[in-house]
Write a protein that holds these residues in place. Structure first.
Motif, PDB file in Angstrom:
ATOM      1  N   GLN A 254     -62.472  44.407-115.116  1.00 44.77           N
ATOM      2  CA  GLN A 254     -62.262  43.502-113.992  1.00 44.77           C
ATOM      3  C   GLN A 254     -62.133  44.304-112.697  1.00 44.77           C
ATOM      4  O   GLN A 254     -61.701  45.457-112.710  1.00 44.77           O
ATOM      5  CB  GLN A 254     -61.003  42.658-114.212  1.00 44.77           C
ATOM      6  N   PRO A 255     -62.489  43.696-111.569  1.00 45.29           N
ATOM      7  CA  PRO A 255     -62.301  44.412-110.291  1.00 45.29           C
ATOM      8  C   PRO A 255     -60.825  44.678-110.044  1.00 45.29           C
ATOM      9  O   PRO A 255     -59.976  43.850-110.377  1.00 45.29           O
ATOM     10  CB  PRO A 255     -62.880  43.443-109.255  1.00 45.29           C
ATOM     11  N   ASN A 256     -60.527  45.835-109.477  1.00 44.45           N
ATOM     12  CA  ASN A 256     -59.126  46.173-109.200  1.00 44.45           C
ATOM     13  C   ASN A 256     -58.508  45.212-108.193  1.00 44.45           C
ATOM     14  O   ASN A 256     -57.338  44.833-108.319  1.00 44.45           O
ATOM     15  CB  ASN A 256     -59.021  47.604-108.662  1.00 44.45           C
ATOM     16  N   HIS A 257     -59.290  44.816-107.192  1.00 36.30           N
ATOM     17  CA  HIS A 257     -58.784  43.910-106.153  1.00 36.30           C
ATOM     18  C   HIS A 257     -59.906  42.970-105.719  1.00 36.30           C
ATOM     19  O   HIS A 257     -61.080  43.340-105.734  1.00 36.30           O
ATOM     20  CB  HIS A 257     -58.297  44.686-104.926  1.00 36.30           C
ATOM     21  N   VAL A 258     -59.528  41.760-105.308  1.00 33.85           N
ATOM     22  CA  VAL A 258     -60.462  40.803-104.713  1.00 33.85           C
ATOM     23  C   VAL A 258     -59.816  40.295-103.423  1.00 33.85           C
ATOM     24  O   VAL A 258     -58.670  39.831-103.444  1.00 33.85           O
ATOM     25  CB  VAL A 258     -60.759  39.616-105.646  1.00 33.85           C
ATOM     26  N   ILE A 259     -60.541  40.413-102.305  1.00 34.22           N
ATOM     27  CA  ILE A 259     -60.021  39.942-101.023  1.00 34.22           C
ATOM     28  C   ILE A 259     -61.070  39.047-100.362  1.00 34.22           C
ATOM     29  O   ILE A 259     -62.246  39.078-100.709  1.00 34.22           O
ATOM     30  CB  ILE A 259     -59.653  41.106-100.076  1.00 34.22           C
TER      31      ILE A 259
END
Length: 271
Positions: A254-259
């Motif tokens: 999974q992506p580490n962060h989503v903004i």
């Protein structure tokens, strides 16, 4: 973690059709104020590094040409290392030869103008556009089936413009590889070379870098594979249904962060 540097995709993250995404220039300004080094890794093959830096500057985003690493420059390095002195047949939308010094190139446009080239040593596929004509692609497929190596600058299947999605080189490669039984070598994202070269340019380890991209697989997860922290933005080619399908797989990275946008990056980094 300590922030050794930040690596940006360009199209869909900082600009769309070379118009700035709101907050992009301000976010880069915050990074500059904190003396955080930045680099820019792009599969864009319509412009050279100099032209990309100029277009970004006109959009209010100050970037130097030496901070930009293009798929064309990576491809030139690959050809020099693996096919020295090769005669290369290039199919690409845009003149990028300035990013490929020392490579012997036959432009597919000459072929469409009536010059029928001999069988090349290597086929180079850049970005898709009008140059990807039926005649040219038929000849590329014929050579590929005969065993001429194909080096693709990237495997991107689409990009986003202000007028909607446009299909890219990967769409054509899928069919040609399946029917010819031969595989092309892709040099740009998501291959590791560009991510590692960007870290080396900044003189930091990959695990000290953040990668900011709008493409879950080509940008973010590919960067995480080499140790970078991936940040997915909800602009450009981002599609929520793609992320939802991926998140539903409990075994998938999974992506580490989503903004929401690059404008939110300083807050994420605690700046």
């Amino acid at each position: 973690m300590a922030i050794g540097g930040v690596l940006f995709d360009i199209d869909g993250v900082l600009v769309t059709s070379w118009k700035p995404i709101p907050g992009a220039a301000e976010a880069l300004g915050v990074l500059a104020d904190h003396q955080i080094a930045c680099s820019y890794l792009t599969n864009t093959t319509t412009r050279t590094r100099q032209q990309i830096a100029s277009a970004l500057s006109q959009a209010g985003i100050s970037v130097r040409p030496d901070e930009v690493l293009t798929a064309a420059a990576l491809t030139a390095d690959y050809v020099r290392n693996n096919y020295p002195d090769a005669r290369c047949f290039l199919v690409n939308n845009g003149d990028i030869t300035d990013d490929m010094p020392g490579i012997d190139i036959v432009d597919s446009v000459m072929y469409d103008d009536g010059v029928d080239p001999d069988v090349p040593d290597v086929i180079l596929l850049g970005g898709a556009g009008p140059e990807y004509s039926h005649r040219t692609l038929s000849r590329v497929y014929e050579w590929m089936a005969q065993g001429v190596p194909v080096v693709a600058m990237h495997r991107s299947t689409a990009w986003t413009t202000t007028e909607g999605l446009r299909i890219d080189t990967g769409m054509y490669l899928i069919g040609m590889e399946e029917t010819s039984g031969r595989k092309a070598t892709a040099v740009g994202k998501p291959a590791p070379a560009g991510f590692l070269a960007s870290a080396a340019r900044l003189g930091v380890d990959p695990d000290e870098m953040y990668m900011i991209g709008d493409d879950l697989n080509n940008d973010v997860l590919a960067a995480q594979v080499v140790g970078m922290t991936g940040v997915l933005v909800r602009t450009g080619k981002f599609r929520q249904d793609t992320l939802d399908r991926w998140a539903a797989d409990e075994f998938a990275m999974q992506p580490n962060h989503v903004i929401d946008s690059v404008r939110n990056l300083p807050e994420l980094l605690g700046l």
